[in-house]
Scaffold this active site. Structure first.
Site, PDB file in Angstrom:
ATOM      1  N   SER A 124       0.821  -1.150   0.084  1.00 28.23           N
ATOM      2  CA  SER A 124      -0.457   0.045   0.357  1.00 28.23           C
ATOM      3  C   SER A 124       1.649   1.179  -0.040  1.00 28.23           C
ATOM      4  O   SER A 124       2.215   1.539   0.822  1.00 28.23           O
ATOM      5  CB  SER A 124      -1.651   0.104   0.715  1.00 28.23           C
ATOM      6  N   TYR A 148      -1.875  -0.881  10.821  1.00 30.33           N
ATOM      7  CA  TYR A 148      -1.938  -1.346   9.564  1.00 30.33           C
ATOM      8  C   TYR A 148      -0.547  -1.086   7.793  1.00 30.33           C
ATOM      9  O   TYR A 148      -0.128  -1.596   7.790  1.00 30.33           O
ATOM     10  CB  TYR A 148      -3.279  -1.160   8.627  1.00 30.33           C
ATOM     11  N   LYS A 152       1.991  -3.938   6.766  1.00 31.55           N
ATOM     12  CA  LYS A 152       2.249  -4.216   4.846  1.00 31.55           C
ATOM     13  C   LYS A 152       3.610  -3.567   4.542  1.00 31.55           C
ATOM     14  O   LYS A 152       4.294  -4.395   3.545  1.00 31.55           O
ATOM     15  CB  LYS A 152       1.417  -2.824   3.808  1.00 31.55           C
TER      16      LYS A 152
HETATM   17  P1  NAD Z   1     -10.679  -6.997   1.322  1.00 32.89           P
HETATM   18  O1  NAD Z   1     -11.369  -6.382   2.612  1.00 32.89           O
HETATM   19  O2  NAD Z   1     -12.450  -6.532   0.150  1.00 32.89           O
HETATM   20  O3  NAD Z   1     -10.505  -8.267   0.533  1.00 32.89           O
HETATM   21  C1  NAD Z   1      -9.700  -8.701   1.336  1.00 32.89           C
HETATM   22  C2  NAD Z   1     -10.134 -10.238   1.681  1.00 32.89           C
HETATM   23  O4  NAD Z   1      -8.935 -11.105   2.328  1.00 32.89           O
HETATM   24  C3  NAD Z   1     -11.660 -10.276   2.278  1.00 32.89           C
HETATM   25  O5  NAD Z   1     -12.368 -11.162   0.976  1.00 32.89           O
HETATM   26  C4  NAD Z   1     -11.527 -11.609   4.105  1.00 32.89           C
HETATM   27  O6  NAD Z   1     -12.265 -11.777   4.199  1.00 32.89           O
HETATM   28  C5  NAD Z   1     -10.249 -11.975   3.508  1.00 32.89           C
HETATM   29  N1  NAD Z   1      -9.445 -11.878   4.179  1.00 32.89           N
HETATM   30  C6  NAD Z   1      -8.759 -11.351   4.988  1.00 32.89           C
HETATM   31  N2  NAD Z   1      -7.977 -11.771   6.505  1.00 32.89           N
HETATM   32  C7  NAD Z   1      -8.457 -13.396   5.632  1.00 32.89           C
HETATM   33  C8  NAD Z   1      -7.380 -14.231   6.099  1.00 32.89           C
HETATM   34  N3  NAD Z   1      -6.580 -14.333   7.424  1.00 32.89           N
HETATM   35  N4  NAD Z   1      -7.412 -15.657   6.056  1.00 32.89           N
HETATM   36  C9  NAD Z   1      -8.231 -16.015   4.467  1.00 32.89           C
HETATM   37  N5  NAD Z   1      -8.609 -14.584   3.816  1.00 32.89           N
HETATM   38  C10 NAD Z   1      -8.547 -13.094   4.907  1.00 32.89           C
HETATM   39  O7  NAD Z   1     -10.142  -5.796   0.853  1.00 32.89           O
HETATM   40  P2  NAD Z   1      -9.704  -4.732  -0.640  1.00 32.89           P
HETATM   41  O8  NAD Z   1      -9.841  -3.829  -0.606  1.00 32.89           O
HETATM   42  O9  NAD Z   1     -10.190  -6.849  -1.493  1.00 32.89           O
HETATM   43  O10 NAD Z   1      -7.894  -5.424  -0.259  1.00 32.89           O
HETATM   44  C11 NAD Z   1      -7.563  -6.384  -0.746  1.00 32.89           C
HETATM   45  C12 NAD Z   1      -5.793  -6.005  -0.357  1.00 32.89           C
HETATM   46  O11 NAD Z   1      -5.372  -5.016  -0.866  1.00 32.89           O
HETATM   47  C13 NAD Z   1      -5.267  -6.069   1.466  1.00 32.89           C
HETATM   48  O12 NAD Z   1      -4.335  -7.168   1.689  1.00 32.89           O
HETATM   49  C14 NAD Z   1      -5.894  -4.132   1.798  1.00 32.89           C
HETATM   50  O13 NAD Z   1      -4.889  -4.265   2.630  1.00 32.89           O
HETATM   51  C15 NAD Z   1      -4.909  -4.173   0.230  1.00 32.89           C
HETATM   52  N6  NAD Z   1      -4.721  -2.293  -0.063  1.00 32.89           N
HETATM   53  C16 NAD Z   1      -6.188  -2.577  -0.152  1.00 32.89           C
HETATM   54  C17 NAD Z   1      -6.433  -0.737   0.163  1.00 32.89           C
HETATM   55  C18 NAD Z   1      -7.598  -0.406  -0.696  1.00 32.89           C
HETATM   56  O14 NAD Z   1      -8.143   0.562  -0.293  1.00 32.89           O
HETATM   57  N7  NAD Z   1      -8.974  -1.145  -0.592  1.00 32.89           N
HETATM   58  C19 NAD Z   1      -5.309   0.392  -0.626  1.00 32.89           C
HETATM   59  C20 NAD Z   1      -4.148  -0.435  -0.438  1.00 32.89           C
HETATM   60  C21 NAD Z   1      -3.873  -2.042  -0.046  1.00 32.89           C
HETATM   61  N1  UFG Z   2     -12.904  11.682   2.871  1.00 36.78           N
HETATM   62  C1  UFG Z   2     -13.852  12.604   3.392  1.00 36.78           C
HETATM   63  N2  UFG Z   2     -14.943  12.006   3.888  1.00 36.78           N
HETATM   64  C2  UFG Z   2     -15.060  10.335   4.086  1.00 36.78           C
HETATM   65  C3  UFG Z   2     -13.957   9.601   3.857  1.00 36.78           C
HETATM   66  C4  UFG Z   2     -12.982  10.621   3.389  1.00 36.78           C
HETATM   67  O1  UFG Z   2     -13.237  13.716   3.716  1.00 36.78           O
HETATM   68  O2  UFG Z   2     -15.919  10.161   4.785  1.00 36.78           O
HETATM   69  C5  UFG Z   2     -10.840  12.384   2.449  1.00 36.78           C
HETATM   70  C6  UFG Z   2      -9.879  11.840   3.669  1.00 36.78           C
HETATM   71  O3  UFG Z   2      -9.790  13.307   4.329  1.00 36.78           O
HETATM   72  C7  UFG Z   2      -9.233  11.869   2.237  1.00 36.78           C
HETATM   73  C8  UFG Z   2      -9.954  11.522   1.032  1.00 36.78           C
HETATM   74  O4  UFG Z   2     -11.402  11.590   1.656  1.00 36.78           O
HETATM   75  O5  UFG Z   2      -8.938  13.062   2.150  1.00 36.78           O
HETATM   76  C9  UFG Z   2      -9.768   9.956   0.804  1.00 36.78           C
HETATM   77  O6  UFG Z   2      -9.818   9.175   2.242  1.00 36.78           O
HETATM   78  P1  UFG Z   2     -10.433   7.448   1.618  1.00 36.78           P
HETATM   79  O7  UFG Z   2     -11.017   7.212   3.408  1.00 36.78           O
HETATM   80  O8  UFG Z   2     -11.098   7.221   0.667  1.00 36.78           O
HETATM   81  O9  UFG Z   2      -8.845   6.975   1.742  1.00 36.78           O
HETATM   82  P2  UFG Z   2      -6.879   6.803   2.189  1.00 36.78           P
HETATM   83  O10 UFG Z   2      -6.714   8.040   1.441  1.00 36.78           O
HETATM   84  O11 UFG Z   2      -7.418   7.795   3.845  1.00 36.78           O
HETATM   85  O12 UFG Z   2      -6.975   5.410   2.546  1.00 36.78           O
HETATM   86  C10 UFG Z   2      -6.909   4.879   1.385  1.00 36.78           C
HETATM   87  C11 UFG Z   2      -6.910   3.326   2.253  1.00 36.78           C
HETATM   88  C12 UFG Z   2      -6.295   2.799   2.995  1.00 36.78           C
HETATM   89  C13 UFG Z   2      -4.657   2.878   2.450  1.00 36.78           C
HETATM   90  C14 UFG Z   2      -4.166   4.662   1.586  1.00 36.78           C
HETATM   91  C15 UFG Z   2      -3.719   4.163   0.008  1.00 36.78           C
HETATM   92  O13 UFG Z   2      -8.484   3.508   3.805  1.00 36.78           O
HETATM   93  O14 UFG Z   2      -5.876   1.681   3.326  1.00 36.78           O
HETATM   94  O15 UFG Z   2      -6.215   4.367   0.497  1.00 36.78           O
HETATM   95  O16 UFG Z   2      -3.140   5.571   0.087  1.00 36.78           O
HETATM   96  F1  UFG Z   2      -3.530   2.430   2.837  1.00 36.78           F
END
Ligand code: NAD
Ligand code: UFG
Length: 336
Positions: A124, A148, A152
């Site tokens: 991330s 978190y 990572k």
């Molecule tokens: P998500 O929660 O939709 O998907 C994660 C999946 O992993 C879920 O289906 C959950 O049931 C499963 N899971 C969690 N722990 C588990 C375990 N111990 N064993 C088996 N299954 C398990 O999340 P996502 O948005 O699809 O994210 C996927 C990956 O990308 C995550 O590792 C997350 O940290 C990373 N990531 C997400 C974002 C974002 O903003 N969505 C940004 C950066 C990184």
């Molecule tokens: N924001 C609002 N109102 C809301 C939610 C968010 O104003 O209800 C704003 C936040 O303050 C920020 C922007 O929208 O300025 C984006 O916020 P998000 O919560 O959508 O995303 P973040 O950038 O905080 O973080 C996300 C994921 C993290 C990941 C990161 C990667 O939550 O897990 O992106 O860049 F690591």
């Protein structure tokens, strides 16, 4: 290629499985369903005509992993499984380190045991420190500000060390910026449980009438309109980044790190306007105080992924909003 996809019923995993199938590869999903629904499999089937193999289980179960890696003759692993709520990670750090770090270790040890040496991991942008001016390249110093992000970065480091110890490993960390959007069919998308933490799903729930108004967290940041700026990337572009990374890395030793972002910064108010246009009504918002721990502005320098993987994000902010809206309006309460 037969690919184990951990967390494959989740948001990013499900979109990636669709593209793996479309490429003619065979995803085998393992997911504990802690944050996803089994009905995702029906939707993947509807889109692709193929229902991927699915094993309900936890990546911390070493015996199960070894069984799946062997029985399905797995050649590579994409590791999405993990917990991702930043705020929850601050109040429950042990839960996060156990799931994200311990889970990844169990997986890597099982892979080693079964001679599966290609791993693509969901890292991330949150691993980067916020001391650098955007755009952020892969060289920006790392210093995550919450458990978190630490979890990572720890896994990235374990992958780097393992790949030094054994040149048979091909390890790839993909550092996602802000994934949003949904499959253009409207059949799969992001389905957060409870009140969404993130901007896009919150806007979508305002649009569909499940929430009253968006809270804009801070309008006094040093950005053009005072609201936070992020690099949003369409989830199907992100999925294609995994295909590109796997094609590049399979059989190529070392630890490879790539930023996956668009390279463009978008503010909260720009997103609110784009979503209002997509759903055809002006979405209400209230200006609120800054959210603790938020950074003013960052976006990716995606140059390395462009030149090495020949990958770049193609979809626009309007695509992201239209596709999210299609998913949300067709599935107002998410997956059945
Ligand atoms: P998500 O929660 O939709 O998907 C994660 C999946 O992993 C879920 O289906 C959950 O049931 C499963 N899971 C969690 N722990 C588990 C375990 N111990 N064993 C088996 N299954 C398990 O999340 P996502 O948005 O699809 O994210 C996927 C990956 O990308 C995550 O590792 C997350 O940290 C990373 N990531 C997400 C974002 C974002 O903003 N969505 C940004 C950066 C990184
Ligand atoms: N924001 C609002 N109102 C809301 C939610 C968010 O104003 O209800 C704003 C936040 O303050 C920020 C922007 O929208 O300025 C984006 O916020 P998000 O919560 O959508 O995303 P973040 O950038 O905080 O973080 C996300 C994921 C993290 C990941 C990161 C990667 O939550 O897990 O992106 O860049 F690591």
């Amino acid at each position: 290629m037969r690919i184990l996809v951990t967390g494959g019923t989740g948001y990013i995993g499900s979109h990636t499985c669709v593209q793996l199938i479309e490429k003619g590869w065979q995803p085998v999903i393992i997911d504990s369903l802690v944050n996803s629904k089994i009905s995702v499999l029906d939707r993947i089937h509807q889109i692709t005509g193929t229902r991927p193999a699915f094993i309900e289980g936890d990546v911390r179960d070493a015996g199960l992993l070894q069984k799946v890696l062997t029985e399905h003759a797995i050649e590579a692993v994409i590791h999405f499984a993990g917990l991702k709520a930043v705020g929850e990670s601050v109040s429950m750090p042990l839960k996060y380190y156990d799931n994200n770090v311990h889970g990844s270790l169990v997986l890597m040890k099982a892979m080693k045991q079964c001679h599966v040496k290609t791993l693509v991991f969901s890292s991330s942008a949150t691993v980067y420190g916020d001391s650098s001016e955007p755009p952020w390249s892969e060289h920006v110093p790392t210093s995550p500000t919450n458990p978190y992000g630490q979890s990572k970065l720890m896994v990235d480091q374990i992958m780097a060390d393992a790949s030094i110890s054994d040149t048979a490993w091909s390890m790839t960390s993909l550092r996602y910026f802000n994934p949003v959007g949904a499959h253009p069919s409207g059949l799969i998308g992001e389905d957060p449980q409870g009140i969404p933490n993130n901007l896009m799903p919150f806007l979508a729930q305002v649009a569909v009438g499940r929430r009253e108004a968006l809270q804009v967290f801070g309008n006094d940041y040093p950005t053009p309109d005072g609201t936070g700026v992020r690099d949003y990337i369409h989830v199907t572009d992100l999925a294609s980044g995994h295909i590109a990374a796997l094609s590049y890395a399979h059989g190529r030793s070392g630890h490879h790190v790539f930023n996956l972002g668009s390279g463009q910064g978008i503010s909260v108010l720009q997103m609110q306007r784009a979503f209002s246009k997509a759903c055809g009504r002006d979405l209400p918002f209230v200006l609120s105080p800054r959210r603790a721990g938020d950074v003013a502005a960052y976006w990716a320098d995606p140059q390395r992924a462009q030149s090495t993987l020949n990958w770049q994000a193609k979809k626009s902010i309007d695509d992201m909003c239209q596709d999210t809206w299609r998913w949300q309006s067709q599935n107002p309460s998410g997956y059945p």
